[in-house]
Design a protein around this motif. Sequence first.
Motif, PDB file in Angstrom:
ATOM      1  N   UNK A   1       0.823  -1.196   0.000  1.00 46.48           N
ATOM      2  CA  UNK A   1       0.000   0.000   0.000  1.00 46.48           C
ATOM      3  C   UNK A   1       0.866   1.259   0.000  1.00 46.48           C
ATOM      4  N   UNK A   2       2.030   1.195   0.638  1.00 45.26           N
ATOM      5  CA  UNK A   2       2.922   2.354   0.684  1.00 45.26           C
ATOM      6  C   UNK A   2       3.319   2.764  -0.732  1.00 45.26           C
ATOM      7  N   UNK A   3       3.713   1.762  -1.529  1.00 44.99           N
ATOM      8  CA  UNK A   3       4.105   2.046  -2.904  1.00 44.99           C
ATOM      9  C   UNK A   3       2.918   2.545  -3.723  1.00 44.99           C
ATOM     10  N   UNK A   4       1.737   2.033  -3.449  1.00 43.21           N
ATOM     11  CA  UNK A   4       0.546   2.485  -4.162  1.00 43.21           C
ATOM     12  C   UNK A   4       0.274   3.956  -3.861  1.00 43.21           C
ATOM     13  N   UNK A   5       0.451   4.370  -2.604  1.00 41.94           N
ATOM     14  CA  UNK A   5       0.266   5.788  -2.286  1.00 41.94           C
ATOM     15  C   UNK A   5       1.230   6.654  -3.095  1.00 41.94           C
ATOM     16  N   UNK A   6       2.467   6.201  -3.218  1.00 44.92           N
ATOM     17  CA  UNK A   6       3.448   6.953  -4.011  1.00 44.92           C
ATOM     18  C   UNK A   6       2.976   7.047  -5.462  1.00 44.92           C
ATOM     19  N   UNK A   7       2.596   5.916  -6.053  1.00 45.93           N
ATOM     20  CA  UNK A   7       2.165   5.903  -7.458  1.00 45.93           C
ATOM     21  C   UNK A   7       0.895   6.727  -7.664  1.00 45.93           C
ATOM     22  N   UNK A   8      -0.057   6.627  -6.724  1.00 42.75           N
ATOM     23  CA  UNK A   8      -1.292   7.401  -6.863  1.00 42.75           C
ATOM     24  C   UNK A   8      -1.018   8.886  -6.680  1.00 42.75           C
ATOM     25  N   UNK A   9      -0.050   9.224  -5.835  1.00 41.62           N
ATOM     26  CA  UNK A   9       0.342  10.624  -5.696  1.00 41.62           C
ATOM     27  C   UNK A   9       0.825  11.187  -7.018  1.00 41.62           C
ATOM     28  N   UNK A  10       1.614  10.415  -7.738  1.00 42.99           N
ATOM     29  CA  UNK A  10       2.127  10.849  -9.043  1.00 42.99           C
ATOM     30  C   UNK A  10       0.971  11.021 -10.031  1.00 42.99           C
ATOM     31  N   UNK A  11       0.080  10.037 -10.084  1.00 41.97           N
ATOM     32  CA  UNK A  11      -1.054  10.094 -11.022  1.00 41.97           C
ATOM     33  C   UNK A  11      -1.966  11.273 -10.698  1.00 41.97           C
ATOM     34  N   UNK A  12      -2.348  11.403  -9.428  1.00 44.47           N
ATOM     35  CA  UNK A  12      -3.261  12.476  -9.042  1.00 44.47           C
ATOM     36  C   UNK A  12      -2.639  13.855  -9.277  1.00 44.47           C
ATOM     37  N   UNK A  13      -1.398  13.990  -8.893  1.00 47.58           N
ATOM     38  CA  UNK A  13      -0.709  15.281  -8.988  1.00 47.58           C
ATOM     39  C   UNK A  13      -0.507  15.708 -10.440  1.00 47.58           C
ATOM     40  N   UNK A  14      -0.335  14.750 -11.332  1.00 48.06           N
ATOM     41  CA  UNK A  14      -0.067  15.085 -12.735  1.00 48.06           C
ATOM     42  C   UNK A  14      -1.265  15.735 -13.424  1.00 48.06           C
ATOM     43  N   UNK A  15      -2.471  15.429 -12.954  1.00 44.94           N
ATOM     44  CA  UNK A  15      -3.683  16.018 -13.544  1.00 44.94           C
ATOM     45  C   UNK A  15      -4.762  16.039 -12.469  1.00 44.94           C
ATOM     46  N   UNK A  16      -4.637  16.960 -11.535  1.00 41.93           N
ATOM     47  CA  UNK A  16      -5.479  16.971 -10.339  1.00 41.93           C
ATOM     48  C   UNK A  16      -6.957  17.160 -10.665  1.00 41.93           C
ATOM     49  N   UNK A  17      -7.286  17.700 -11.817  1.00 39.57           N
ATOM     50  CA  UNK A  17      -8.693  17.919 -12.174  1.00 39.57           C
ATOM     51  C   UNK A  17      -9.297  16.782 -12.988  1.00 39.57           C
ATOM     52  N   UNK A  18      -8.556  15.703 -13.181  1.00 43.38           N
ATOM     53  CA  UNK A  18      -9.046  14.571 -13.967  1.00 43.38           C
ATOM     54  C   UNK A  18     -10.271  13.960 -13.294  1.00 43.38           C
ATOM     55  N   UNK A  19     -11.266  13.616 -14.102  1.00 46.69           N
ATOM     56  CA  UNK A  19     -12.517  13.048 -13.579  1.00 46.69           C
ATOM     57  C   UNK A  19     -12.328  11.710 -12.876  1.00 46.69           C
ATOM     58  N   UNK A  20     -11.230  11.011 -13.140  1.00 46.14           N
ATOM     59  CA  UNK A  20     -10.992   9.705 -12.516  1.00 46.14           C
ATOM     60  C   UNK A  20     -10.512   9.836 -11.065  1.00 46.14           C
ATOM     61  N   UNK A  21     -10.018  10.995 -10.670  1.00 45.66           N
ATOM     62  CA  UNK A  21      -9.387  11.144  -9.365  1.00 45.66           C
ATOM     63  C   UNK A  21     -10.294  10.818  -8.173  1.00 45.66           C
ATOM     64  N   UNK A  22     -11.559  11.264  -8.150  1.00 46.21           N
ATOM     65  CA  UNK A  22     -12.406  10.852  -7.030  1.00 46.21           C
ATOM     66  C   UNK A  22     -12.580   9.330  -6.953  1.00 46.21           C
ATOM     67  N   UNK A  23     -12.595   8.682  -8.106  1.00 50.29           N
ATOM     68  CA  UNK A  23     -12.713   7.220  -8.122  1.00 50.29           C
ATOM     69  C   UNK A  23     -11.451   6.568  -7.557  1.00 50.29           C
TER      70      UNK A  23
END
Length: 139
Positions: A1-23
């Motif tokens: 889960x630690x690594x997933x938080x890192x990867x999700x941080x990268x994904x979310x941060x790269x396009x914070x307004x993306x419609x997929x982010x709440x999901x």
Amino acid sequence: MWEILVKMGVILRSDINNDINPEIAAYLKDMLYGTKTADDLIGMLKSRHYRLEINYDDLNTIPNEETAFAVHSINAMYDALKSGNTDLAYDIADVWQALPEIHLLSDKNSVDSFNSVYISNVNSKWKKDIIPKLLFIRK
């Protein structure tokens, strides 16, 4: 889960307004409570054409001492994205993408540096303790 938080941080941060982010945030929250798995999240992301390189050995690993960090930061991310507060969501994603590797949590200098550079800055910016500080893990 630690690594997933890192990867999700990268994904979310790269396009914070993306419609997929709440999901994504909802999946992370469901993972905390055991209703979804890391494989569910990865499958959903791959179905949306995200390419992830994940270390499957550590998918569910969160050091016990860091459970509070994970729970509070995931809930804060979920709430921020649900309420449309993308500025706060971006700041949390920034913290996640910079998380130190698990083995560095037993290095006091690394933990103290991370807390002062990332967590303290976010908490002072928002004038409340949104994210708990990482803990030094004694071996």
